[in-house]
Design a protein around this motif. Structure first.
Motif, PDB file in Angstrom:
ATOM      1  N   VAL A 321       0.837  -1.197   0.000  1.00  0.00           N
ATOM      2  CA  VAL A 321       0.000   0.000   0.000  1.00  0.00           C
ATOM      3  C   VAL A 321       0.872   1.248   0.000  1.00  0.00           C
ATOM      4  O   VAL A 321       2.046   1.211   0.362  1.00  0.00           O
ATOM      5  CB  VAL A 321      -0.943   0.027   1.234  1.00  0.00           C
ATOM      6  CG1 VAL A 321      -1.822  -1.204   1.264  1.00  0.00           C
ATOM      7  CG2 VAL A 321      -0.161   0.164   2.534  1.00  0.00           C
ATOM      8  N   LYS A 322       0.257   2.365  -0.399  1.00  0.00           N
ATOM      9  CA  LYS A 322       0.957   3.643  -0.419  1.00  0.00           C
ATOM     10  C   LYS A 322       0.555   4.486   0.787  1.00  0.00           C
ATOM     11  O   LYS A 322      -0.607   4.520   1.164  1.00  0.00           O
ATOM     12  CB  LYS A 322       0.620   4.403  -1.704  1.00  0.00           C
ATOM     13  CG  LYS A 322       1.092   3.720  -2.979  1.00  0.00           C
ATOM     14  CD  LYS A 322       0.688   4.528  -4.200  1.00  0.00           C
ATOM     15  CE  LYS A 322       1.157   3.855  -5.479  1.00  0.00           C
ATOM     16  NZ  LYS A 322       0.723   4.620  -6.690  1.00  0.00           N
ATOM     17  N   ASP A 323       1.531   5.151   1.387  1.00  0.00           N
ATOM     18  CA  ASP A 323       1.249   6.109   2.462  1.00  0.00           C
ATOM     19  C   ASP A 323       0.932   7.454   1.818  1.00  0.00           C
ATOM     20  O   ASP A 323       1.811   8.282   1.600  1.00  0.00           O
ATOM     21  CB  ASP A 323       2.454   6.234   3.406  1.00  0.00           C
ATOM     22  CG  ASP A 323       2.629   5.012   4.276  1.00  0.00           C
ATOM     23  OD1 ASP A 323       1.634   4.303   4.511  1.00  0.00           O
ATOM     24  OD2 ASP A 323       3.760   4.764   4.725  1.00  0.00           O
ATOM     25  N   ASP A 324      -0.338   7.666   1.502  1.00  0.00           N
ATOM     26  CA  ASP A 324      -0.737   8.886   0.807  1.00  0.00           C
ATOM     27  C   ASP A 324      -1.404   9.904   1.730  1.00  0.00           C
ATOM     28  O   ASP A 324      -1.705  11.015   1.303  1.00  0.00           O
ATOM     29  CB  ASP A 324      -1.676   8.557  -0.345  1.00  0.00           C
ATOM     30  CG  ASP A 324      -2.910   7.797   0.101  1.00  0.00           C
ATOM     31  OD1 ASP A 324      -2.875   7.163   1.173  1.00  0.00           O
ATOM     32  OD2 ASP A 324      -3.922   7.839  -0.620  1.00  0.00           O
ATOM     33  N   GLY A 338      -0.331   1.764   8.998  1.00  0.00           N
ATOM     34  CA  GLY A 338      -1.087   1.860   7.754  1.00  0.00           C
ATOM     35  C   GLY A 338      -2.507   2.342   7.934  1.00  0.00           C
ATOM     36  O   GLY A 338      -3.061   3.010   7.055  1.00  0.00           O
ATOM     37  N   SER A 342      -2.515   5.325   5.223  1.00  0.00           N
ATOM     38  CA  SER A 342      -2.893   4.874   3.883  1.00  0.00           C
ATOM     39  C   SER A 342      -4.410   4.890   3.681  1.00  0.00           C
ATOM     40  O   SER A 342      -5.152   4.252   4.438  1.00  0.00           O
ATOM     41  CB  SER A 342      -2.372   3.447   3.642  1.00  0.00           C
ATOM     42  OG  SER A 342      -2.904   2.910   2.457  1.00  0.00           O
ATOM     43  N   SER A 376      -2.656  -1.499  -5.294  1.00  0.00           N
ATOM     44  CA  SER A 376      -2.722  -0.058  -5.608  1.00  0.00           C
ATOM     45  C   SER A 376      -3.716   0.193  -6.730  1.00  0.00           C
ATOM     46  O   SER A 376      -3.900  -0.651  -7.604  1.00  0.00           O
ATOM     47  CB  SER A 376      -1.339   0.433  -6.004  1.00  0.00           C
ATOM     48  OG  SER A 376      -0.417   0.216  -4.975  1.00  0.00           O
TER      49      SER A 376
END
Length: 376
Positions: A321-324, A338, A342, A376
């Motif tokens: 996953v992306k840490d957005d 997370g 995320s 993603s």
């Protein structure tokens, strides 16, 4: 909407204050107290206020400790509820209720007043939180789970336990001891709740609200949950929890084995259990190699075996996953938060809390019968 604090921290009277508060000390007591957080008068602090030396305790978030109940049990709660319905005359009011009596009464009233989802989330925090950190975490959790229309949660019960305020590895062992003590408080809450259900719904004039209660434990908060489960007798378990969410769990990967006699009780307690793991979790890597005699951690490596529980227990791999939402060294290297950093993990959790079939939750790849990877 309501947010409650359940804590076995010491009760103190801070200098210049007229009311009791929870202590920041890294010390647990045998009994717990309950407080209700005040968001009605809450104002978002400025950056300058956050830097101020007095940005502590009620200057972060105001809360009011409930009085201790005058009588044990929930007969007085029943009397108040029947009186409010005009079924029984009584001089008792909600103001006569204390502790879990007052909390259960308020939750039942609020959850019964709507046909919409009005779920309760019991949240158990992890390692290295002092009480001020907990208050800040409560503010974040309210924004994430109560204010967010994607979440079915309307009420939070935050389990406060006196973890060390330091991230120095040696304090980890102090937190292990505190988490075990705090598990006893959680166990008492469970028994109080089951007693409340029996006392209230033995009366045919009152009906269940049909809302849902979930448990979410992060990191070493899973050890608090484990301590409760150790002492929970199988014959006393009622299926009163809908979803159990285990986030980056800092417990041994063997917890679901019968020899552990702990997490193997969760399928008796809950409708569904979800293990969120990250195979690049650096915090759990440190925990494994420096503090737990090379024992793999559930939140990094997954469980050793789940064969008897595949229908109820799912594994959700968050490694990619992306840490957005939150970035920085802590999140980029740690891979341990997370659920905060995320949007992909948050979306998956919300769908879980809504009870969507695990095979229909979006942005997942199914690896096998009960293992999924968030993509993603």
């Amino acid at each position: 909407m309501a947010v409650y604090l359940l804590s076995n921290r010491k009760i103190v009277r801070h200098k210049g204050e007229k009311v009791d508060s929870f202590s920041n000390d890294e010390y647990s007591i045998p009994n717990f107290r309950i407080a209700k957080c005040d968001f009605e008068h809450y104002k978002e602090p400025t950056a300058q206020a956050k830097k101020a030396k007095n940005y502590t305790n009620r200057n972060i978030l105001d809360y009011k400790l409930f009085s201790e109940p005058e009588k044990q049990g929930y007969e007085e709660v029943l009397e108040v509820l029947l009186s409010e319905k005009g079924i029984k005359k009584s001089n008792l009011t909600a103001n006569n209720l204390g502790g879990t009596q007052r909390m259960f009464y308020e939750l039942y009233k609020n959850m019964s007043s709507t046909k919409e989802r009005s779920d309760v989330l019991i949240f158990i925090h992890g390692y290295a939180y002092d009480f001020d950190d907990e208050l800040k975490a409560i503010i974040d959790l309210k924004k994430l789970f109560i204010d967010n229309p994607a979440s079915p949660v309307e009420h939070i019960l935050f389990v406060s336990w006196p973890a060390s305020s330091s991230i120095v590895p040696l304090t980890y062992f102090d937190d292990k001891a505190s988490s075990i003590n705090s598990g006893t408080s959680l166990l008492r809450l469970f028994y109080f709740y089951t007693q409340f259900l029996k006392d209230i719904f033995s009366n045919r004039d009152l009906i269940p609200c049909n809302q849902r209660i979930h448990i979410m434990a992060h990191s070493m908060g899973n050890r608090v949950l484990q301590s409760m489960l150790y002492s929970l007798k199988r014959e006393n378990i009622l299926r009163v929890i809908d979803q159990v969410i285990l986030l980056n769990a800092d417990v041994t990967y063997k917890v679901f084995e019968d020899s552990e006699e702990s997490f193997n009780k969760l399928p008796l307690l809950a409708n569904r259990v979800s293990i969120y793991l990250n195979r690049q979790d650096a915090i759990l890597g440190i925990s494994q190699f420096t503090k737990n005699i090379l024992t793999p951690r559930l939140g990094k490596n997954g469980p050793s075996s789940l064969e008897p529980y595949k229908d109820i227990v799912s594994i959700i791999d968050c490694t990619f996953v992306k840490d957005d939402l939150l970035t920085g060294l802590k999140f980029d290297i740690g891979n341990h938060w997370g659920y905060l950093s995320s949007s992909q993990v948050q979306s998956d959790i919300f769908q879980n809390l809504y009870g969507i079939d695990r095979n229909l939750i979006t942005n997942r790849v199914k690896n096998n019968e009960n293992i999924f990877t968030i993509i993603s």
